[in-house]
Every structure is written in C-alpha cells, then in structure tokens.
Design a protein around this motif. Structure first.
Motif, PDB file in Angstrom:
ATOM      1  N   GLY A  20       9.582  20.564  92.078  1.00 33.35           N
ATOM      2  CA  GLY A  20      10.496  21.501  91.459  1.00 33.35           C
ATOM      3  C   GLY A  20      11.370  20.839  90.404  1.00 33.35           C
ATOM      4  N   VAL A  21      11.821  21.618  89.427  1.00 38.11           N
ATOM      5  CA  VAL A  21      12.735  21.101  88.406  1.00 38.11           C
ATOM      6  C   VAL A  21      14.102  20.878  89.050  1.00 38.11           C
ATOM      7  CG1 VAL A  21      13.870  21.587  86.206  1.00 38.11           C
ATOM      8  CG2 VAL A  21      11.495  22.288  86.563  1.00 38.11           C
ATOM      9  N   PRO A  22      14.646  19.669  88.999  1.00 38.59           N
ATOM     10  CA  PRO A  22      15.919  19.375  89.674  1.00 38.59           C
ATOM     11  C   PRO A  22      17.107  19.997  88.951  1.00 38.59           C
ATOM     12  CG  PRO A  22      15.193  17.473  88.415  1.00 38.59           C
ATOM     13  CD  PRO A  22      14.100  18.476  88.306  1.00 38.59           C
ATOM     14  N   GLU A  23      18.175  20.212  89.688  1.00 31.74           N
ATOM     15  CA  GLU A  23      19.401  20.793  89.134  1.00 31.74           C
ATOM     16  C   GLU A  23      20.485  19.727  89.044  1.00 31.74           C
ATOM     17  OE1 GLU A  23      19.840  23.769  87.903  1.00 31.74           O
ATOM     18  OE2 GLU A  23      17.779  24.394  88.392  1.00 31.74           O
ATOM     19  N   PRO A  24      21.230  19.669  87.928  1.00 33.92           N
ATOM     20  CA  PRO A  24      22.303  18.677  87.802  1.00 33.92           C
ATOM     21  C   PRO A  24      23.516  19.044  88.652  1.00 33.92           C
ATOM     22  CG  PRO A  24      22.264  20.114  85.887  1.00 33.92           C
ATOM     23  CD  PRO A  24      21.064  20.498  86.719  1.00 33.92           C
ATOM     24  N   ALA A  25      24.074  18.055  89.295  1.00 34.23           N
ATOM     25  CA  ALA A  25      25.308  18.243  90.057  1.00 34.23           C
ATOM     26  C   ALA A  25      26.492  17.905  89.160  1.00 34.23           C
ATOM     27  CB  ALA A  25      25.282  17.333  91.281  1.00 34.23           C
ATOM     28  N   ALA A  26      27.689  17.961  89.729  1.00 34.59           N
ATOM     29  CA  ALA A  26      28.881  17.604  88.970  1.00 34.59           C
ATOM     30  C   ALA A  26      28.758  16.188  88.434  1.00 34.59           C
ATOM     31  CB  ALA A  26      30.118  17.723  89.859  1.00 34.59           C
ATOM     32  N   GLY A  27      29.049  16.001  87.143  1.00 36.58           N
ATOM     33  CA  GLY A  27      28.967  14.691  86.529  1.00 36.58           C
ATOM     34  C   GLY A  27      27.586  14.325  86.044  1.00 36.58           C
ATOM     35  N   GLN A  28      26.654  15.276  86.056  1.00 35.74           N
ATOM     36  CA  GLN A  28      25.284  14.994  85.668  1.00 35.74           C
ATOM     37  C   GLN A  28      24.789  15.947  84.582  1.00 35.74           C
ATOM     38  OE1 GLN A  28      23.225  15.377  89.465  1.00 35.74           O
ATOM     39  NE2 GLN A  28      23.273  13.148  89.732  1.00 35.74           N
ATOM     40  N   VAL A  29      23.700  15.533  83.931  1.00 35.22           N
ATOM     41  CA  VAL A  29      22.996  16.403  82.983  1.00 35.22           C
ATOM     42  C   VAL A  29      21.505  16.347  83.301  1.00 35.22           C
ATOM     43  CG1 VAL A  29      24.680  16.051  81.137  1.00 35.22           C
ATOM     44  CG2 VAL A  29      22.672  14.569  81.264  1.00 35.22           C
ATOM     45  N   ARG A  30      20.803  17.424  82.921  1.00 32.08           N
ATOM     46  CA  ARG A  30      19.347  17.428  83.019  1.00 32.08           C
ATOM     47  C   ARG A  30      18.783  17.299  81.615  1.00 32.08           C
ATOM     48  NH1 ARG A  30      17.439  22.402  85.822  1.00 32.08           N
ATOM     49  NH2 ARG A  30      17.355  23.402  83.773  1.00 32.08           N
ATOM     50  N   ILE A  31      17.837  16.372  81.459  1.00 29.93           N
ATOM     51  CA  ILE A  31      17.224  16.114  80.159  1.00 29.93           C
ATOM     52  C   ILE A  31      15.771  16.537  80.185  1.00 29.93           C
ATOM     53  CG2 ILE A  31      16.584  14.302  78.504  1.00 29.93           C
ATOM     54  CD1 ILE A  31      18.973  12.682  79.621  1.00 29.93           C
ATOM     55  N   LYS A  32      15.379  17.335  79.201  1.00 39.28           N
ATOM     56  CA  LYS A  32      13.964  17.627  78.981  1.00 39.28           C
ATOM     57  C   LYS A  32      13.393  16.422  78.244  1.00 39.28           C
ATOM     58  CE  LYS A  32      10.799  20.939  76.814  1.00 39.28           C
ATOM     59  NZ  LYS A  32       9.920  21.023  78.001  1.00 39.28           N
ATOM     60  N   VAL A  33      12.491  15.724  78.880  1.00 40.69           N
ATOM     61  CA  VAL A  33      12.019  14.438  78.369  1.00 40.69           C
ATOM     62  C   VAL A  33      11.125  14.648  77.147  1.00 40.69           C
ATOM     63  CG1 VAL A  33      10.741  12.335  78.922  1.00 40.69           C
ATOM     64  CG2 VAL A  33      12.160  13.434  80.675  1.00 40.69           C
ATOM     65  N   GLY A  34      11.427  13.899  76.077  1.00 43.68           N
ATOM     66  CA  GLY A  34      10.564  13.896  74.911  1.00 43.68           C
ATOM     67  C   GLY A  34       9.671  12.680  74.893  1.00 43.68           C
ATOM     68  N   ALA A  35      10.224  11.535  75.315  1.00 40.92           N
ATOM     69  CA  ALA A  35       9.475  10.286  75.374  1.00 40.92           C
ATOM     70  C   ALA A  35      10.166   9.358  76.366  1.00 40.92           C
ATOM     71  CB  ALA A  35       9.392   9.630  73.999  1.00 40.92           C
TER      72      ALA A  35
ATOM     73  N   THR B 291      12.342   8.896  84.861  1.00 39.10           N
ATOM     74  CA  THR B 291      12.105   9.401  83.498  1.00 39.10           C
ATOM     75  C   THR B 291      10.640   9.607  83.145  1.00 39.10           C
ATOM     76  OG1 THR B 291      11.993   7.218  82.410  1.00 39.10           O
ATOM     77  CG2 THR B 291      14.186   8.161  82.770  1.00 39.10           C
ATOM     78  N   HIS B 292       9.705   9.123  83.938  1.00 41.27           N
ATOM     79  CA  HIS B 292       8.290   9.376  83.666  1.00 41.27           C
ATOM     80  C   HIS B 292       7.918  10.719  84.264  1.00 41.27           C
ATOM     81  CE1 HIS B 292       7.452   4.801  83.046  1.00 41.27           C
ATOM     82  NE2 HIS B 292       8.186   5.336  82.102  1.00 41.27           N
ATOM     83  N   SER B 293       8.502  11.760  83.667  1.00 43.08           N
ATOM     84  CA  SER B 293       8.394  13.122  84.192  1.00 43.08           C
ATOM     85  C   SER B 293       8.750  14.106  83.089  1.00 43.08           C
ATOM     86  CB  SER B 293       9.358  13.298  85.374  1.00 43.08           C
ATOM     87  OG  SER B 293      10.695  13.011  84.971  1.00 43.08           O
ATOM     88  N   ASP B 294       8.623  15.392  83.383  1.00 45.75           N
ATOM     89  CA  ASP B 294       8.958  16.415  82.394  1.00 45.75           C
ATOM     90  C   ASP B 294      10.468  16.583  82.231  1.00 45.75           C
ATOM     91  OD1 ASP B 294       6.363  17.420  81.510  1.00 45.75           O
ATOM     92  OD2 ASP B 294       6.103  18.127  83.564  1.00 45.75           O
ATOM     93  N   TYR B 295      11.203  16.390  83.320  1.00 43.81           N
ATOM     94  CA  TYR B 295      12.665  16.502  83.295  1.00 43.81           C
ATOM     95  C   TYR B 295      13.246  15.368  84.127  1.00 43.81           C
ATOM     96  CZ  TYR B 295      11.900  21.316  81.723  1.00 43.81           C
ATOM     97  OH  TYR B 295      11.492  22.433  81.027  1.00 43.81           O
ATOM     98  N   VAL B 296      14.474  14.965  83.793  1.00 47.96           N
ATOM     99  CA  VAL B 296      15.139  13.943  84.582  1.00 47.96           C
ATOM    100  C   VAL B 296      16.636  14.252  84.650  1.00 47.96           C
ATOM    101  CG1 VAL B 296      15.558  12.382  82.619  1.00 47.96           C
ATOM    102  CG2 VAL B 296      15.408  11.441  84.943  1.00 47.96           C
ATOM    103  N   ILE B 297      17.232  13.945  85.796  1.00 47.95           N
ATOM    104  CA  ILE B 297      18.681  14.065  85.979  1.00 47.95           C
ATOM    105  C   ILE B 297      19.316  12.694  85.787  1.00 47.95           C
ATOM    106  CG2 ILE B 297      20.540  14.611  87.593  1.00 47.95           C
ATOM    107  CD1 ILE B 297      19.001  17.071  86.834  1.00 47.95           C
ATOM    108  N   LEU B 298      20.344  12.621  84.927  1.00 48.60           N
ATOM    109  CA  LEU B 298      21.089  11.380  84.734  1.00 48.60           C
ATOM    110  C   LEU B 298      22.578  11.661  84.842  1.00 48.60           C
ATOM    111  CD1 LEU B 298      19.356   9.591  81.711  1.00 48.60           C
ATOM    112  CD2 LEU B 298      19.057   9.142  84.141  1.00 48.60           C
ATOM    113  N   ASN B 299      23.336  10.655  85.250  1.00 51.01           N
ATOM    114  CA  ASN B 299      24.787  10.759  85.191  1.00 51.01           C
ATOM    115  C   ASN B 299      25.223  10.828  83.732  1.00 51.01           C
ATOM    116  OD1 ASN B 299      25.001  10.624  87.978  1.00 51.01           O
ATOM    117  ND2 ASN B 299      25.333   8.404  87.987  1.00 51.01           N
TER     118      ASN B 299
END
Length: 313
Positions: A21-36, A107-115
C-alpha cells in the motif's frame, strides 16, 4: 505501489519486488513520488546482511532499499506537524536521503516517506536522474571535509562517489588536495580539482610525503586504506574513517573519527545550491527502470563504476 526490499539477505540476486500500500506521512513527514533513486554500495551491504553482521542494525524480517531520492512532494503530514513540514508543499521538486536502516520501505519504490528535515529543494536546471546522485555521497564528503582543520587534505578513492565529492568540496573550501585513485582515473580526478595525484598502487605514505614532506593535515579515507593513509599524515592530524567495523589506531596523536552520515536539511540544501552553481558535479553512470533494479545491483557489485547507477521511475 512497487518497492524493492531485502528479506533473505543473500546479496543482490535475492532482493525482492513487492506490491504494498501507498504509505501515509505522519506529523513531521512528507511523502515523495519518486522520480529517480541512486543505487549505492550501502544498498549492497544491506542486501548481503553485512550491516547486521557488523552490528550496525538489528535483524528484522524486511529491510527497505535505497537512500538517495529525487522526486515530487505528493503529500504532507498533518498541519500541526510544525514549521519544518509546512515549508514543503505538494508539487515541490525535492531531493532527500533515507538514512534510517530500520525502514521497511525506502527510496527504491514508487513512493517514499521521509522526515521533513531529510529533504531540500531540488537543484534547478537538472533532471531527476542527476538530482538523485549527490545526496548520500555529497553529505558524507561534506561532513568529512568539515572535520579537517588545516590546509592540506589527502583523499583516497578519489574517483569514487564519496571521494570525488571530497575532492570538489575540499577545493571549494580552499584546501590543497592530494588525491589517490587508479592510474586510469588520473584525468577524472584532476578534472574534479585535485592539485596532486598519487597512483593508489604506490607506497602512499612515501608518495604523499614527496608532495607534503611534513605530512598532510587530514585524510578523507574513502577507499578505506587505513593505516597506509594515516602514515601520510602529520603528527596530530585528523583521519576520517568511512566504514563500519574496526577503525585504525590513533598513532602519533592523530584523531581517528569513524564518520557515519547524519542527514539534515541545512547541509542537503547547501549541496543542492552548490550543484546549481556547478561547484560539485552530478555523475550518472547508467540508468535502469525500477523493475531492473537487480541488474543495477549486480552491475554495482562488479565494481569499476564511475558515477552513480540510477533507477528511473
């Protein structure tokens, strides 16, 4: 979404592509649609189980793969997350580094959650495949070079990812750079800004001391030469060791620091601006589609790659 993970820890051939599943960002996080997303030696170390053996992370059923990322902010954590998150807006082009080994998806994925503190605005005027190459290696090199006080720096492995950035950043900070690499890489290393070149197959201490008789002020040991590089230093110098496991002894009053990268917005943003100013380079060796990650991992394991292998989503 698709994501590459390591479960069996049997090396590059054992990494697995899963649907999750596509993860959801929590407080203090963002979700990035990975380009590379670049493939780095640390990804090989994770997939082989080396980092577990070294005690740098606890065993677990699944490790996410990938550290560097360039992409677009797709979602932002809750509004009460604080000012750092609110500076990132949906649609922003960003770069980031996923430095937490325990993450099950990286990050080797379609989306990634980062602080939010692990991202910065992407440099203008370059493609995502280029923007995905400088985060991990550039931050490591920047933090290493900043440790060294003095005028002369010896960089081992200067044709590689971390070593190349160490050469460029040391020159940017006004230092005299002596660099070692394979003889075939001399032109590349000098192009990166090295003042002096030493063939890695020579007696490094003797070769460096012909250039700096009293010894260099510091070493960025990207090739993990160890004591052979330290012998090229002056008494009381600073040796930055860039590998897990045992580190060289602190001989002759030399400080040996085993450096592990710590991702932060300020330095990542500093690097992005230096890319825009053409102070540091983005070197793409080859690109692969996300589904071709095993080929990229195997190519990196073969060695001899100059620049980064990049998965393009």
């Amino acid at each position: 979404m698709r994501a590459w993970v390591a479960r069996r820890l049997d090396g590059p051939g054992a990494i697995e592509l899963i649907e999750t599943g596509v993860p959801e960002p929590a407080a203090g996080q963002v979700r990035i649609k990975v380009g590379a997303a670049a493939v780095n030696p640390v990804d090989l170390a994770v997939s082989s189980g080396m980092l577990v053996k070294l005690g740098l992370t606890a065993p677990r059923q699944q490790f996410g793969l990938g550290w560097d990322v360039a992409g677009t902010v797709d979602a932002v954590g809750p509004a009460n997350a604080g000012a750092a998150v609110m500076q990132a807006k949906v649609g922003d082009a960003v770069v980031g580094v996923a430095d937490l080994l325990a993450q099950t998806l990286k990050t080797h994925s379609d989306y990634v959650i980062l602080n939010a503190d692990a991202i910065a605005r992407a440099p203008k005027g370059i493609e995502p495949k280029q923007a995905a190459t400088f985060g991990l290696n550039g931050l490591t090199a920047l933090q290493a070079v900043k440790k060294i006080h003095g005028e002369t720096v010896f960089v081992t492995g200067a044709a590689g990812g971390v070593g190349g950035y160490a050469v460029e950043l040391a020159k940017h900070l006004g230092k005299t750079v002596i660099a070692s690499a394979a003889a075939a890489d001399e032109a590349l290393v000098r192009h990166l800004g090295a003042d002096h070149f030493v063939d890695r197959n020579e007696d490094l201490s003797a070769a460096v001391r012909q250039i700096a008789p009293a010894g260099v002020d510091g070493v960025v040991d990207a090739a993990v030469v160890g004591i052979g590089a330290q012998e090229a230093m002056r008494t009381g110098g600073y040796h930055v060791h860039l590998q897990g496991g045992p580190k060289p002894p602190q001989l002759r009053g030399i400080t040996v620091e085993q450096l592990f990268i710590h991702v932060n917005h300020a330095e990542l943003d500093e690097l992005a601006r230096l890319v825009e100013q053409n102070v540091i380079s983005t070197r793409v060796a080859e690109t692969y589609h996300l589904n071709e990650a095993p080929q990229a991992y195997k190519r990196l394991a073969e060695g001899g790659v100059r620049g980064r292998l990049v998965l393009v989503i």
